[in-house]
Design an enzyme around this catalytic site. Sequence first.
Site, short mmCIF file in Angstrom:
data_model
loop_
_atom_site.label_atom_id
_atom_site.label_comp_id
_atom_site.label_asym_id
_atom_site.label_seq_id
_atom_site.Cartn_x
_atom_site.Cartn_y
_atom_site.Cartn_z
N CYS A 57 0.84 -1.20 0.00
CA CYS A 57 0.00 0.00 0.00
C CYS A 57 0.87 1.25 0.00
O CYS A 57 1.34 1.70 1.05
CB CYS A 57 -0.93 -0.02 1.21
SG CYS A 57 -1.96 1.43 1.33
N CYS A 101 -0.51 4.14 2.01
CA CYS A 101 -0.38 4.04 3.47
C CYS A 101 1.08 4.25 3.91
O CYS A 101 1.33 4.89 4.91
CB CYS A 101 -0.80 2.65 3.97
SG CYS A 101 -2.19 1.94 3.15
N ASP A 102 2.03 3.67 3.18
CA ASP A 102 3.41 3.60 3.67
C ASP A 102 4.41 4.48 2.92
O ASP A 102 5.55 4.60 3.33
CB ASP A 102 3.91 2.14 3.60
CG ASP A 102 3.02 1.21 4.40
OD1 ASP A 102 2.44 1.66 5.41
OD2 ASP A 102 2.90 0.02 4.03
#
Length: 357
Positions: free
Chosen positions: A170, A173-174
């Site tokens: 992701c 997200c990261d």
Amino acid sequence: MLVCIVYWKKDVSMYQIYDESPVKDMSVLSVWKGEIMSKKYDLVILGAGPAGITAGIYGVRAGLETVLLEKNYVSGGQVLNTYEVDNYPGISHISGLELGEAFENHAKSLGLCIEQGEASGIHKEDGFFQIVTEEKTYLSRTVIIAAGAHPRLLGVTGEQELAGMGVSYCAACDGAFFKDKVTAVVGGGDAAVEDAIFLARVCRKVYLIHRRDQLRAARILQDRLMELDNVEILWDSQVEEILGEDHVTGVKIRHTQPDVDNKEKGSRELSVDGIFIAIGVVPNNQGLEGIAAVDESGYFVAGEDCRTDTPGIFAAGDIRTKPLRQIVTAAADGANAAASALQYVEVHGIVKGCKTM
Ligand code: NAP
């Protein structure tokens, strides 16, 4: 509190409620403690992504007694992993997180009940589907499975060992953890190209590793990608191993086509700080095996009306067989699935005072 014991015999799993010891010739799979709800729903929806939420909106508007079960604490499904959504009509730019929140708020404002829970089995008894979760068993006349999909694994050495330590599925997200660093994205579809574009904003350099010499991503995404100076595409390249001890330090790749001298270029190592794997998705059908027919990849076989081969069970969004998996097509599925569920309860003469959709 009731005790439920799950048995397996001759390829059939079943559960029964006992206060005595179980039948001898059956093997106990697991013991379930929970409440069987007395309330009977018209519709239970599994999953709070765009398909499930839309099905919920249409279900409550039609007057169906509806509950939506979501395994996570927030709604949105895979939308939550998207940094920016710019292909949903009427909304030119929105983050996945905001869109997920907007979905949930909208559905709740219309009276949709959303509960946390994950179905581990569905059985039919006395005309009702019993949807088993860890806490409760829900009884419903119809079920819409809108449980979505999860990222496919590469299956190479280092992937599992370094998951969360530089291996991610992701970018939205990261990605921020890799500011000014060097990263690689694996894949050639919409997700991989979107991830590479997103990472190019934060990272010094991004490699896009693709196993063929052509991307399958949408043309508009490819055009955006090609404009970026800090993205390098490694064509015809397969990841062989992800390198590192306690965090990712590199990736071993193999060029699969011969070079101009007709020689295989073989393997080489690339120094990277992180690797984002975006090689497609796998349907979230765990616990739902056998409830309806699936194709060879595990997607529930259903047409545009979202009907499966089990009457009363509908599949919507990424979990069903369909040519295009997008937020907007998942939402459309949700509406169609709810319409089919309404028709099912009407045909069976069990809906009272329905409104129009
Ligand atoms: P996808 O379209 O299935 O693409 C997967 C990519 O990974 C393909 O390029 C495939 O290569 C490659 N791949 C598959 N297995 C591999 C392996 N073992 N090793 C190396 N490469 C491998 O998956 P996706 O990009 O995750 O998209 C899934 C669905 O969501 C699609 O329908 C997509 O359109 C949709 N989506 C839409 C958006 C958007 O509209 N903004 C964003 C994200 C996703 P080949 O090309 O050689 O098969």
